[in-house]
Design an enzyme around this catalytic site. Structure first.
Site, mmCIF file in Angstrom:
data_model
loop_
_atom_site.group_PDB
_atom_site.id
_atom_site.type_symbol
_atom_site.label_atom_id
_atom_site.label_comp_id
_atom_site.label_asym_id
_atom_site.label_seq_id
_atom_site.Cartn_x
_atom_site.Cartn_y
_atom_site.Cartn_z
ATOM 1 N N PRO A 9 0.897 -1.369 0.109
ATOM 2 C CA PRO A 9 0.052 0.001 0.105
ATOM 3 C C PRO A 9 0.812 1.135 0.015
ATOM 4 O O PRO A 9 1.932 1.491 0.663
ATOM 5 C CB PRO A 9 -0.811 -0.192 1.311
ATOM 6 C CG PRO A 9 -0.245 -1.000 2.107
ATOM 7 C CD PRO A 9 0.637 -1.957 1.076
ATOM 8 N N ASN A 10 0.390 2.200 -0.655
ATOM 9 C CA ASN A 10 0.899 3.679 -0.985
ATOM 10 C C ASN A 10 2.186 3.781 -1.415
ATOM 11 O O ASN A 10 2.577 4.784 -1.900
ATOM 12 C CB ASN A 10 1.114 4.177 0.325
ATOM 13 C CG ASN A 10 0.068 4.377 1.245
ATOM 14 O OD1 ASN A 10 -1.130 4.795 0.856
ATOM 15 N ND2 ASN A 10 -0.233 3.649 2.593
ATOM 16 N N ARG A 17 4.393 11.037 -2.126
ATOM 17 C CA ARG A 17 4.316 10.689 -0.797
ATOM 18 C C ARG A 17 5.767 10.954 -0.033
ATOM 19 O O ARG A 17 6.719 10.305 -0.249
ATOM 20 C CB ARG A 17 4.136 9.051 -0.882
ATOM 21 C CG ARG A 17 4.309 8.372 0.471
ATOM 22 C CD ARG A 17 4.270 6.966 0.646
ATOM 23 N NE ARG A 17 4.087 6.335 1.646
ATOM 24 C CZ ARG A 17 4.430 5.168 2.082
ATOM 25 N NH1 ARG A 17 4.766 4.496 1.140
ATOM 26 N NH2 ARG A 17 4.020 4.672 3.166
ATOM 27 N N TYR A 22 11.074 8.863 1.345
ATOM 28 C CA TYR A 22 10.845 8.056 0.112
ATOM 29 C C TYR A 22 11.627 8.152 -1.156
ATOM 30 O O TYR A 22 11.592 7.651 -2.184
ATOM 31 C CB TYR A 22 9.497 7.486 -0.119
ATOM 32 C CG TYR A 22 8.943 6.771 1.257
ATOM 33 C CD1 TYR A 22 9.454 5.801 1.668
ATOM 34 C CD2 TYR A 22 7.709 7.309 1.962
ATOM 35 C CE1 TYR A 22 8.846 5.073 2.653
ATOM 36 C CE2 TYR A 22 7.262 6.620 2.772
ATOM 37 C CZ TYR A 22 7.849 5.749 3.227
ATOM 38 O OH TYR A 22 7.272 4.964 4.450
ATOM 39 N N ASN A 73 7.892 -5.678 -1.092
ATOM 40 C CA ASN A 73 7.855 -4.586 -0.077
ATOM 41 C C ASN A 73 6.347 -4.537 0.385
ATOM 42 O O ASN A 73 5.690 -3.963 -0.273
ATOM 43 C CB ASN A 73 8.358 -3.253 -0.860
ATOM 44 C CG ASN A 73 8.266 -2.122 0.295
ATOM 45 O OD1 ASN A 73 7.812 -2.168 1.476
ATOM 46 N ND2 ASN A 73 8.944 -1.011 -0.041
ATOM 47 N N ALA A 76 3.273 -0.929 4.934
ATOM 48 C CA ALA A 76 2.602 -0.900 5.948
ATOM 49 C C ALA A 76 2.207 -2.450 6.452
ATOM 50 O O ALA A 76 2.114 -2.471 7.898
ATOM 51 C CB ALA A 76 1.372 -0.031 6.246
ATOM 52 N N GLU A 97 12.782 -9.551 1.430
ATOM 53 C CA GLU A 97 11.894 -8.327 1.788
ATOM 54 C C GLU A 97 12.618 -6.971 1.837
ATOM 55 O O GLU A 97 13.789 -6.965 1.911
ATOM 56 C CB GLU A 97 11.369 -8.422 3.425
ATOM 57 C CG GLU A 97 10.525 -7.483 4.082
ATOM 58 C CD GLU A 97 10.006 -7.383 5.191
ATOM 59 O OE1 GLU A 97 9.421 -8.306 5.512
ATOM 60 O OE2 GLU A 97 10.590 -6.516 6.219
ATOM 61 N N HIS A 99 12.843 -2.750 1.928
ATOM 62 C CA HIS A 99 12.043 -1.183 2.266
ATOM 63 C C HIS A 99 13.007 -0.346 1.821
ATOM 64 O O HIS A 99 14.196 -0.344 2.015
ATOM 65 C CB HIS A 99 12.117 -1.229 3.671
ATOM 66 C CG HIS A 99 11.159 -2.332 4.311
ATOM 67 N ND1 HIS A 99 9.877 -2.293 4.221
ATOM 68 C CD2 HIS A 99 11.422 -3.409 5.010
ATOM 69 C CE1 HIS A 99 9.343 -3.456 4.798
ATOM 70 N NE2 HIS A 99 10.292 -4.152 5.285
ATOM 71 N N ARG A 106 13.292 4.667 12.320
ATOM 72 C CA ARG A 106 12.020 5.294 12.347
ATOM 73 C C ARG A 106 11.151 5.119 13.602
ATOM 74 O O ARG A 106 11.989 4.715 14.466
ATOM 75 C CB ARG A 106 11.211 5.081 11.156
ATOM 76 C CG ARG A 106 11.998 5.427 9.801
ATOM 77 C CD ARG A 106 11.504 5.315 8.715
ATOM 78 N NE ARG A 106 9.927 6.002 8.477
ATOM 79 C CZ ARG A 106 9.082 5.803 7.724
ATOM 80 N NH1 ARG A 106 9.290 4.888 6.528
ATOM 81 N NH2 ARG A 106 8.025 6.625 7.567
HETATM 82 C C1 DQA Z 1 8.127 1.123 3.698
HETATM 83 C C2 DQA Z 1 8.405 0.931 5.208
HETATM 84 C C3 DQA Z 1 7.075 0.835 5.953
HETATM 85 O O1 DQA Z 1 7.125 1.181 7.488
HETATM 86 C C4 DQA Z 1 5.834 1.913 5.363
HETATM 87 O O2 DQA Z 1 4.480 1.699 5.860
HETATM 88 C C5 DQA Z 1 5.687 1.912 3.759
HETATM 89 C C6 DQA Z 1 7.103 1.766 3.195
HETATM 90 C C7 DQA Z 1 9.481 1.420 2.887
HETATM 91 O O3 DQA Z 1 9.422 1.161 1.613
HETATM 92 O O4 DQA Z 1 10.433 1.954 3.435
HETATM 93 O O5 DQA Z 1 4.769 2.047 3.463
HETATM 94 O O6 DQA Z 1 8.159 -0.346 3.532
#
Ligand code: DQA
Length: 144
Positions: A9-10, A17, A22, A73, A76, A97, A99, A106
């Site tokens: 998501p997102n 964003r 990011y 990835n 959240a 995984e 990120h 964080r």
């Molecule tokens: C994320 C880190 C997560 O905590 C966050 O909710 C994201 C992006 C990252 O790529 O740094 O949406 O996965």
């Protein structure tokens, strides 16, 4: 060799964003980057993004029999989703995984990952380059 690259998501909002966290590049740029790496490495790739946990579970399940490994990835859902962890365990494919940000540096709630328990590695804080590292790691693992 075929990989699925799944984004949660997102991540479709990259570029808009929180660019301080990011980066300025958008989601299309991320997909172009991943495809370029895979092309160079002679790896077939299918990239997906969803804002929905169940859709991500369906995508992981659909990798079974169709892909040799998964880069994910979970965004959240990293910090909440037992369903994604269970799906990764169910298909039992090597998964990495990724990120973009360093989740250890964080908010404390970002430090815990469910999916990481079913992954061979977690790569964080390296931006787009983290996806390249994940792809190369899977390539190495799958060539053994
Ligand atoms: C994320 C880190 C997560 O905590 C966050 O909710 C994201 C992006 C990252 O790529 O740094 O949406 O996965």
């Amino acid at each position: 060799m075929k990989l699925f690259v799944l984004n949660g998501p997102n991540l479709n909002m990259l570029g808009i964003r929180e660019p301080g966290i990011y980066g300025e590049r958008n989601f299309d740029a991320l997909i172009a980057y991943i495809k370029e790496v895979c092309n160079r490495e002679n790896i077939e790739v299918e990239c997906y993004q969803s804002n929905h946990e169940g859709v991500l579970v369906d995508l992981i399940q659909s990798a079974y029999g169709r892909a040799d490994g998964i880069v994910i990835n979970p965004a959240a859902y990293t910090h909440t989703s037992v369903a994604i962890l269970d799906a990764l365990k169910a298909v039992n494919l090597p998964a990495v995984e990724v990120h973009l940000s360093d989740i250890n540096e964080r908010e404390p709630f970002r430090r815990h990952s469910y999916p990481a328990m079913a992954c061979i590695a977690q790569i964080k804080g390296k931006g787009f380059a983290g996806y390249e590292e994940a792809i190369l790691l899977l390539k190495e693992r799958l060539s053994q």
